[in-house]
Design an enzyme around this catalytic site. Structure first.
Site, PDB file in Angstrom:
ATOM      1  N   HIS A 210      18.718 -56.661 -58.039  1.00  0.00           N
ATOM      2  CA  HIS A 210      17.973 -55.881 -59.018  1.00  0.00           C
ATOM      3  C   HIS A 210      17.584 -54.550 -58.399  1.00  0.00           C
ATOM      4  CE1 HIS A 210      15.377 -55.417 -62.583  1.00  0.00           C
ATOM      5  NE2 HIS A 210      14.622 -54.708 -61.758  1.00  0.00           N
ATOM      6  N   CYS A 213      13.171 -50.410 -61.187  1.00  0.00           N
ATOM      7  CA  CYS A 213      13.040 -49.646 -62.422  1.00  0.00           C
ATOM      8  C   CYS A 213      11.563 -49.659 -62.777  1.00  0.00           C
ATOM      9  CB  CYS A 213      13.891 -50.269 -63.525  1.00  0.00           C
ATOM     10  SG  CYS A 213      13.697 -49.436 -65.117  1.00  0.00           S
ATOM     11  N   CYS A 224      15.526 -49.741 -71.533  1.00  0.00           N
ATOM     12  CA  CYS A 224      16.583 -50.402 -70.762  1.00  0.00           C
ATOM     13  C   CYS A 224      16.377 -51.910 -70.870  1.00  0.00           C
ATOM     14  CB  CYS A 224      16.530 -49.935 -69.312  1.00  0.00           C
ATOM     15  SG  CYS A 224      14.945 -50.286 -68.522  1.00  0.00           S
ATOM     16  N   GLN A 229      15.581 -58.665 -67.809  1.00  0.00           N
ATOM     17  CA  GLN A 229      16.624 -59.201 -66.910  1.00  0.00           C
ATOM     18  C   GLN A 229      16.013 -59.718 -65.620  1.00  0.00           C
ATOM     19  OE1 GLN A 229      19.568 -56.100 -66.315  1.00  0.00           O
ATOM     20  NE2 GLN A 229      21.131 -57.347 -67.293  1.00  0.00           N
ATOM     21  N   GLU A 251      15.821 -46.746 -57.272  1.00  0.00           N
ATOM     22  CA  GLU A 251      15.351 -46.417 -58.629  1.00  0.00           C
ATOM     23  C   GLU A 251      16.357 -45.501 -59.328  1.00  0.00           C
ATOM     24  OE1 GLU A 251      13.782 -46.153 -61.789  1.00  0.00           O
ATOM     25  OE2 GLU A 251      11.963 -46.784 -60.765  1.00  0.00           O
ATOM     26  N   ARG A 253      19.351 -46.028 -60.636  1.00  0.00           N
ATOM     27  CA  ARG A 253      20.709 -46.140 -60.083  1.00  0.00           C
ATOM     28  C   ARG A 253      20.897 -45.182 -58.914  1.00  0.00           C
ATOM     29  NH1 ARG A 253      22.196 -46.276 -65.719  1.00  0.00           N
ATOM     30  NH2 ARG A 253      23.129 -44.205 -65.586  1.00  0.00           N
ATOM     31  N   ASP A 285      26.661 -43.671 -61.085  1.00  0.00           N
ATOM     32  CA  ASP A 285      25.929 -44.731 -60.386  1.00  0.00           C
ATOM     33  C   ASP A 285      25.940 -44.396 -58.901  1.00  0.00           C
ATOM     34  OD1 ASP A 285      24.864 -47.050 -59.302  1.00  0.00           O
ATOM     35  OD2 ASP A 285      25.947 -48.376 -60.679  1.00  0.00           O
ATOM     36  N   ARG A 287      24.190 -45.913 -56.521  1.00  0.00           N
ATOM     37  CA  ARG A 287      23.655 -46.990 -55.680  1.00  0.00           C
ATOM     38  C   ARG A 287      24.626 -47.376 -54.576  1.00  0.00           C
ATOM     39  NH1 ARG A 287      21.956 -51.167 -60.262  1.00  0.00           N
ATOM     40  NH2 ARG A 287      23.834 -50.284 -61.192  1.00  0.00           N
ATOM     41  N   THR A 308      25.266 -61.074 -62.857  1.00  0.00           N
ATOM     42  CA  THR A 308      25.456 -59.667 -63.260  1.00  0.00           C
ATOM     43  C   THR A 308      26.482 -59.574 -64.376  1.00  0.00           C
ATOM     44  OG1 THR A 308      25.942 -57.419 -62.488  1.00  0.00           O
ATOM     45  CG2 THR A 308      27.308 -59.152 -61.584  1.00  0.00           C
TER      46      THR A 308
HETATM   47  N1  LIG Z   1      19.825 -42.793 -63.946  1.00  0.00           N
HETATM   48  C1  LIG Z   1      19.453 -43.726 -64.818  1.00  0.00           C
HETATM   49  N2  LIG Z   1      19.092 -44.924 -64.352  1.00  0.00           N
HETATM   50  C2  LIG Z   1      18.733 -45.870 -65.254  1.00  0.00           C
HETATM   51  C3  LIG Z   1      18.711 -45.623 -66.633  1.00  0.00           C
HETATM   52  N3  LIG Z   1      18.295 -46.754 -67.246  1.00  0.00           N
HETATM   53  C4  LIG Z   1      18.077 -47.666 -66.268  1.00  0.00           C
HETATM   54  N4  LIG Z   1      18.348 -47.143 -65.063  1.00  0.00           N
HETATM   55  C5  LIG Z   1      18.307 -47.766 -63.734  1.00  0.00           C
HETATM   56  O1  LIG Z   1      19.350 -48.731 -63.681  1.00  0.00           O
HETATM   57  C6  LIG Z   1      19.013 -49.674 -62.681  1.00  0.00           C
HETATM   58  C7  LIG Z   1      19.148 -51.052 -63.259  1.00  0.00           C
HETATM   59  O2  LIG Z   1      20.452 -51.419 -63.339  1.00  0.00           O
HETATM   60  P1  LIG Z   1      20.759 -52.979 -63.117  1.00  0.00           P
HETATM   61  O3  LIG Z   1      20.229 -53.766 -64.277  1.00  0.00           O
HETATM   62  O4  LIG Z   1      20.396 -53.397 -61.738  1.00  0.00           O
HETATM   63  O5  LIG Z   1      22.289 -52.995 -63.062  1.00  0.00           O
HETATM   64  P2  LIG Z   1      23.423 -52.827 -64.084  1.00  0.00           P
HETATM   65  O6  LIG Z   1      24.383 -51.856 -63.513  1.00  0.00           O
HETATM   66  O7  LIG Z   1      22.873 -52.510 -65.432  1.00  0.00           O
HETATM   67  O8  LIG Z   1      24.138 -54.243 -64.057  1.00  0.00           O
HETATM   68  P3  LIG Z   1      23.662 -55.698 -64.468  1.00  0.00           P
HETATM   69  O9  LIG Z   1      23.674 -56.450 -63.174  1.00  0.00           O
HETATM   70  O10 LIG Z   1      24.708 -56.201 -65.383  1.00  0.00           O
HETATM   71  O11 LIG Z   1      22.308 -55.617 -65.104  1.00  0.00           O
HETATM   72  C8  LIG Z   1      17.564 -49.406 -62.284  1.00  0.00           C
HETATM   73  O12 LIG Z   1      17.544 -48.736 -61.049  1.00  0.00           O
HETATM   74  C9  LIG Z   1      17.077 -48.511 -63.410  1.00  0.00           C
HETATM   75  O13 LIG Z   1      16.041 -47.638 -62.984  1.00  0.00           O
HETATM   76  C10 LIG Z   1      19.108 -44.331 -67.083  1.00  0.00           C
HETATM   77  O14 LIG Z   1      19.168 -44.047 -68.272  1.00  0.00           O
HETATM   78  N5  LIG Z   1      19.465 -43.428 -66.138  1.00  0.00           N
HETATM   79 ZN   LIG Z   2      15.290 -50.066 -66.439  1.00  0.00          ZN
END
Ligand SMILES: Nc1nc2c(ncn2[C@@H]2O[C@H](COP(=O)(O)OP(=O)(O)OP(=O)(O)O)[C@@H](O)[C@H]2O)c(=O)[nH]1
Ligand SMILES: [Zn+2]
Length: 353
Positions: A210, A213, A224, A229, A251, A253, A285, A287, A308
């Protein structure tokens, strides 16, 4: 190579202080555009000739990208400092969120980049500092507060430096039998944690990676799916024989809280989550899943069942040496505010939703 040099450079940039960044192809004297004003700019650049370094994506929005037939479309772009470009105009050049409020005048002119590797390292440093990827640049000498090299920047957040800092029992809502393990690296301030749930056995644990966020995890944001999740994952892990939640401080991504909120402001203007990141000048992304792999390694885990929907997380973890025995979906109902976000993840970033 020194993570410490990069740490000092990041600190200086966040405070608006000048730095020198060197690579094999040359050195740049830089000051962040974010936070600069007429006084700090005059201090950095008394003759008023510092050019402005921006990302390729931002240059494209400014209709600058194709002025230089660059072999690499991701190469940062140097914008010539016309006399009418003051600190306020430079701020507008660097921040796409302001485009609607203050449409940019132009015309802008791109200049050849003398030290492309140093420029690339500068943009990486901006992401690590959580600031907008835009700098005032002078090639000549002048006072600086910190000096780093491209190698220092690359070494700064290398997961190899992570180590276990401490561990303690932590009963949580999802399971009374849990232990929290905190990880630190010497130069990089982000403290990642793992929550190890249940009784360890020889089977591969169910894990969730995770990424932090703040808006979703803490404030219950509906934009989101992170908060629900996170809680669903903890319960799925608690229902398994044993498992691990890795909570990574990546944070937004990997672009940091402030830049994520800038991406939200762009989403308010109609851009989706992918285009908002690109418009800001960041990767879709940013990360680094080798952090997760290193944490698992330190916990003695080589093989996992990964919760995931994101195939890139599976690939990222496997590339970093962890075997993913199984991918387990984690799908939650949409709400009216995150419908488009989830559709974008499905249609543009390959999420299996
Ligand atoms: N840059 C950016 N980051 C976001 C946004 N919405 C959510 N996030 C970030 O996305 C990340 C969460 O993604 P995850 O749920 O871990 O991963 P995922 O790629 O969606 O994949 P899953 O494992 O399927 O959930 C966190 O760091 C959030 O802060 C956005 O609109 N822009
Ligand atoms: Zn989020």
């Amino acid at each position: 190579m020194s993570g410490r040099a990069a740490a000092r450079a990041i600190d200086a940039l966040r405070r608006g202080w000048p730095i020198r960044l060197a690579a094999d192809d040359g050195a740049l004297r830089l000051m962040a555009v974010e936070g600069a004003d007429a006084v700090t700019l005059a201090g950095f650049d008394p003759t008023g000739c510092a050019d402005i370094l921006i990302s390729a994506a931002r240059a494209e929005t400014l209709k600058l990208a194709n002025q230089l037939a660059a072999a690499d479309p991701d190469l940062p772009v140097l914008v010539e400092r016309a006399p009418w470009i003051d600190a306020d105009v430079a701020t507008a050049i660097s921040d796409p969120v302001l485009d609607l409020a203050s449409p940019l005048k132009g015309p802008f002119r791109a200049l050849p980049l003398a030290a492309p590797d140093a420029a690339r390292a500068a943009l990486r440093l901006a992401r690590l500092a959580g600031i907008l990827p835009a700098f005032f640049v002078t090639a000549e000498d002048g006072p600086v507060e910190a000096e780093a090299s491209a190698q220092d920047v690359a070494a700064y957040d290398d997961a190899v430096h992570l180590a276990v800092a401490t561990r303690a029992r932590l009963p949580v809502d999802a399971s009374e039998s849990a232990e929290i393990v905190a990880f630190r690296s010497p130069d990089e301030p982000r403290e990642h944690v793992a929550l190890v749930v249940g009784r360890r056995d020889a089977t591969p644990p169910v894990i969730r990676i995770h990424s932090e966020c703040l808006t979703g995890d803490v404030l219950g944001s509906l934009k989101c799916d992170c908060g629900p999740q996170l809680h669903q994952a903890l319960h799925q892990i608690a229902d398994a024989r044993w498992g691990i939640l890795l909570y990574l401080r990546q944070e937004g991504r990997g672009i940091g809280l402030v830049n994520k909120l800038r991406a939200y402001a762009l989403q308010d203007q109609g851009f989706d989550t992918v285009d908002a990141n690109v418009r800001l000048g960041f990767a879709i992304d940013a990360r680094d899943f080798s952090v997760a792999a290193r944490m698992l390694d330190l916990l003695g885990v080589r093989e996992v069942r990964l919760l995931t929907n994101n195939p890139n997380k599976v690939a990222g973890l496997e590339a970093a040496g962890i075997r993913v025995a199984e991918r387990l979906p984690i799908i939650l109902p949409a709400n009216p505010h995150n419908e488009r976000y989830l559709a974008t993840k499905r249609d543009r970033t390959g999420h299996q939703l």
